[in-house]
Design a protein around this motif. Sequence first.
Motif, PDB file in Angstrom:
ATOM      1  N   THR A  76       0.843  -1.197   0.000  1.00 27.70           N
ATOM      2  CA  THR A  76       0.000   0.000   0.000  1.00 27.70           C
ATOM      3  C   THR A  76       0.874   1.242   0.000  1.00 27.70           C
ATOM      4  O   THR A  76       2.082   1.177   0.278  1.00 27.70           O
ATOM      5  N   LYS A  77       0.280   2.380  -0.277  1.00 26.56           N
ATOM      6  CA  LYS A  77       1.039   3.629  -0.313  1.00 26.56           C
ATOM      7  C   LYS A  77       1.648   3.959   1.050  1.00 26.56           C
ATOM      8  O   LYS A  77       2.821   4.356   1.141  1.00 26.56           O
ATOM      9  N   THR A  78       0.858   3.812   2.110  1.00 24.97           N
ATOM     10  CA  THR A  78       1.345   4.156   3.445  1.00 24.97           C
ATOM     11  C   THR A  78       2.485   3.238   3.853  1.00 24.97           C
ATOM     12  O   THR A  78       3.490   3.683   4.425  1.00 24.97           O
ATOM     13  N   ARG A  79       2.371   1.949   3.564  1.00 23.05           N
ATOM     14  CA  ARG A  79       3.437   1.012   3.877  1.00 23.05           C
ATOM     15  C   ARG A  79       4.678   1.288   3.017  1.00 23.05           C
ATOM     16  O   ARG A  79       5.810   1.144   3.471  1.00 23.05           O
ATOM     17  N   ALA A  80       4.450   1.693   1.756  1.00 21.82           N
ATOM     18  CA  ALA A  80       5.581   2.016   0.877  1.00 21.82           C
ATOM     19  C   ALA A  80       6.339   3.235   1.395  1.00 21.82           C
ATOM     20  O   ALA A  80       7.574   3.279   1.350  1.00 21.82           O
ATOM     21  N   LYS A  81       5.612   4.243   1.891  1.00 21.60           N
ATOM     22  CA  LYS A  81       6.270   5.416   2.481  1.00 21.60           C
ATOM     23  C   LYS A  81       7.078   5.002   3.708  1.00 21.60           C
ATOM     24  O   LYS A  81       8.187   5.510   3.940  1.00 21.60           O
ATOM     25  N   LEU A  82       6.536   4.082   4.490  1.00 23.93           N
ATOM     26  CA  LEU A  82       7.236   3.591   5.667  1.00 23.93           C
ATOM     27  C   LEU A  82       8.478   2.809   5.255  1.00 23.93           C
ATOM     28  O   LEU A  82       9.555   2.953   5.855  1.00 23.93           O
ATOM     29  N   ALA A  83       8.346   1.986   4.214  1.00 21.70           N
ATOM     30  CA  ALA A  83       9.496   1.232   3.708  1.00 21.70           C
ATOM     31  C   ALA A  83      10.576   2.172   3.192  1.00 21.70           C
ATOM     32  O   ALA A  83      11.774   1.923   3.360  1.00 21.70           O
ATOM     33  N   ASN A  84      10.164   3.265   2.568  1.00 24.46           N
ATOM     34  CA  ASN A  84      11.121   4.245   2.080  1.00 24.46           C
ATOM     35  C   ASN A  84      11.877   4.899   3.233  1.00 24.46           C
ATOM     36  O   ASN A  84      13.086   5.134   3.143  1.00 24.46           O
ATOM     37  N   HIS A  85      11.164   5.171   4.322  1.00 24.49           N
ATOM     38  CA  HIS A  85      11.796   5.732   5.529  1.00 24.49           C
ATOM     39  C   HIS A  85      12.856   4.780   6.071  1.00 24.49           C
ATOM     40  O   HIS A  85      13.961   5.207   6.441  1.00 24.49           O
ATOM     41  N   ILE A  86      12.537   3.497   6.079  1.00 24.08           N
ATOM     42  CA  ILE A  86      13.486   2.497   6.576  1.00 24.08           C
ATOM     43  C   ILE A  86      14.696   2.415   5.644  1.00 24.08           C
ATOM     44  O   ILE A  86      15.843   2.302   6.095  1.00 24.08           O
ATOM     45  N   ALA A  87      14.441   2.488   4.327  1.00 26.30           N
ATOM     46  CA  ALA A  87      15.536   2.437   3.356  1.00 26.30           C
ATOM     47  C   ALA A  87      16.498   3.602   3.541  1.00 26.30           C
ATOM     48  O   ALA A  87      17.710   3.464   3.350  1.00 26.30           O
ATOM     49  N   LYS A  88      15.977   4.760   3.937  1.00 19.11           N
ATOM     50  CA  LYS A  88      16.818   5.934   4.157  1.00 19.11           C
ATOM     51  C   LYS A  88      17.664   5.792   5.423  1.00 19.11           C
ATOM     52  O   LYS A  88      18.816   6.209   5.468  1.00 19.11           O
ATOM     53  N   LYS A  89      17.078   5.210   6.464  1.00 21.69           N
ATOM     54  CA  LYS A  89      17.719   5.191   7.775  1.00 21.69           C
ATOM     55  C   LYS A  89      18.692   4.032   7.959  1.00 21.69           C
ATOM     56  O   LYS A  89      19.608   4.125   8.768  1.00 21.69           O
ATOM     57  N   SER A  90      18.491   2.953   7.233  1.00 24.01           N
ATOM     58  CA  SER A  90      19.311   1.765   7.438  1.00 24.01           C
ATOM     59  C   SER A  90      20.349   1.617   6.327  1.00 24.01           C
ATOM     60  O   SER A  90      20.005   1.526   5.149  1.00 24.01           O
ATOM     61  N   ARG A  91      21.603   1.590   6.700  1.00 21.67           N
ATOM     62  CA  ARG A  91      22.671   1.404   5.718  1.00 21.67           C
ATOM     63  C   ARG A  91      22.644  -0.001   5.125  1.00 21.67           C
ATOM     64  O   ARG A  91      23.074  -0.212   3.995  1.00 21.67           O
ATOM     65  N   LYS A  92      22.143  -0.967   5.889  1.00 22.59           N
ATOM     66  CA  LYS A  92      22.095  -2.339   5.402  1.00 22.59           C
ATOM     67  C   LYS A  92      21.208  -2.472   4.164  1.00 22.59           C
ATOM     68  O   LYS A  92      21.425  -3.360   3.337  1.00 22.59           O
ATOM     69  N   CYS A  93      20.232  -1.584   4.046  1.00 23.33           N
ATOM     70  CA  CYS A  93      19.291  -1.667   2.917  1.00 23.33           C
ATOM     71  C   CYS A  93      19.933  -1.246   1.596  1.00 23.33           C
ATOM     72  O   CYS A  93      19.452  -1.612   0.533  1.00 23.33           O
ATOM     73  N   ARG A  94      20.978  -0.440   1.684  1.00 21.93           N
ATOM     74  CA  ARG A  94      21.645   0.097   0.485  1.00 21.93           C
ATOM     75  C   ARG A  94      20.659   0.811  -0.446  1.00 21.93           C
ATOM     76  O   ARG A  94      20.711   0.700  -1.655  1.00 21.93           O
ATOM     77  N   GLY A  95      19.723   1.542   0.184  1.00 22.72           N
ATOM     78  CA  GLY A  95      18.811   2.388  -0.583  1.00 22.72           C
ATOM     79  C   GLY A  95      17.538   1.731  -1.038  1.00 22.72           C
ATOM     80  O   GLY A  95      16.670   2.403  -1.605  1.00 22.72           O
TER      81      GLY A  95
END
Length: 358
Positions: A76-95
């Motif tokens: 969903t859009k709200t979950r995608a925005k949350l996933a994007n926040h996690i991608a920004k904050k976690s270096r392990k995600c590599r973006g």
Amino acid sequence: SHGLVARSSNYALYGIMSNRVMSILRDMAPGQEVYSIDESFLDMTGIADPVALGRKMHARVLQWTHIPVCVGIASTKTRAKLANHIAKKSRKCRGVFNLEALTREQEDSLLGKIRVGEVWGVGRRISDKLCRQGIFTVRDLQRCDPDAIKDHFSVVLARTVSELQGTSCLSLEDVAPPKQQIMVSRSFGTLVTRYDDLREAVVHYVTRAGEKLRKEGLSAHTLTVFAHSNPFREQDTPYSASRVVPLVMPTQDTRKLIAAALAGLKDLYIPDINYKKAGVMLTDLVNQDVQQEDLFDVTDSDASKRLMQTIDVINQRQGRGTVYLSAEGGSHRSWQMQSKMRSPAYMSSWADIRTART
């Protein structure tokens, strides 16, 4: 001393770079909704490996524009925005981060570490109220009953809870909805006290707002003009005022908009005030082709449209400000924003294009 470079605002450059990024992403997904100048929702329906596509997007945008981006993937859009926040904050995600790849236990653990204020649409006021109800994290909000949230908060927040739970309530909008308002305002390069200088600035802002209005194919029924002093200068007399000016007929004619703005400005202007900022806002916007005419309006609406279109075309081809109303004043405007550290217009001015020599 730390290798930082100071630059002035360069809105034209931001717009061009945003269009480039959005264009790259548009060609990589079945559907796109441009949410803002730096955010975009993409439809990944039918994509076998969304994470691989996300990494390809991340790499291509970086290679073609030198702009780092993060990709959040979810149902969903709200979950995608949350996933994007996690991608920004976690270096392990590599973006790139796919929220749907987690197990239920992993998701609970992760969302239990994120403050509820990080959820899309949950501002400080709602966040404070949620905390008073014992809802501190995203996991706490996700576990709430949407109906109970609707009773205590709003339908909008109830939809957010449903989206966090995986039920899509916000569809992808391939066509952007019509604007609800258009606002143009700037801080002055120097403090303004004279009415003539303030008037020139307001006329300039109205002209820009009129251009945006016509580009969207809209007309405005209400105009608001405002001006205020610098709230951080304790030695100045604090002042902030605005005036709402209803228009008899919705219009996109810059001349009529200027007349309305100046009527409001004369009413709010007070001498001896050090004005720091002014602006205009157009509201009650309607489609230019769907509006009721005024029996007593003697203005030639067709001639007005042709004149505005001609001015817009000339300024688009020859550069903004090639043709302007005399009320804007000349090229020397002491009130304009100071941009002594602005980057060259590499992408919109022939004179600023970089040259290569061997």
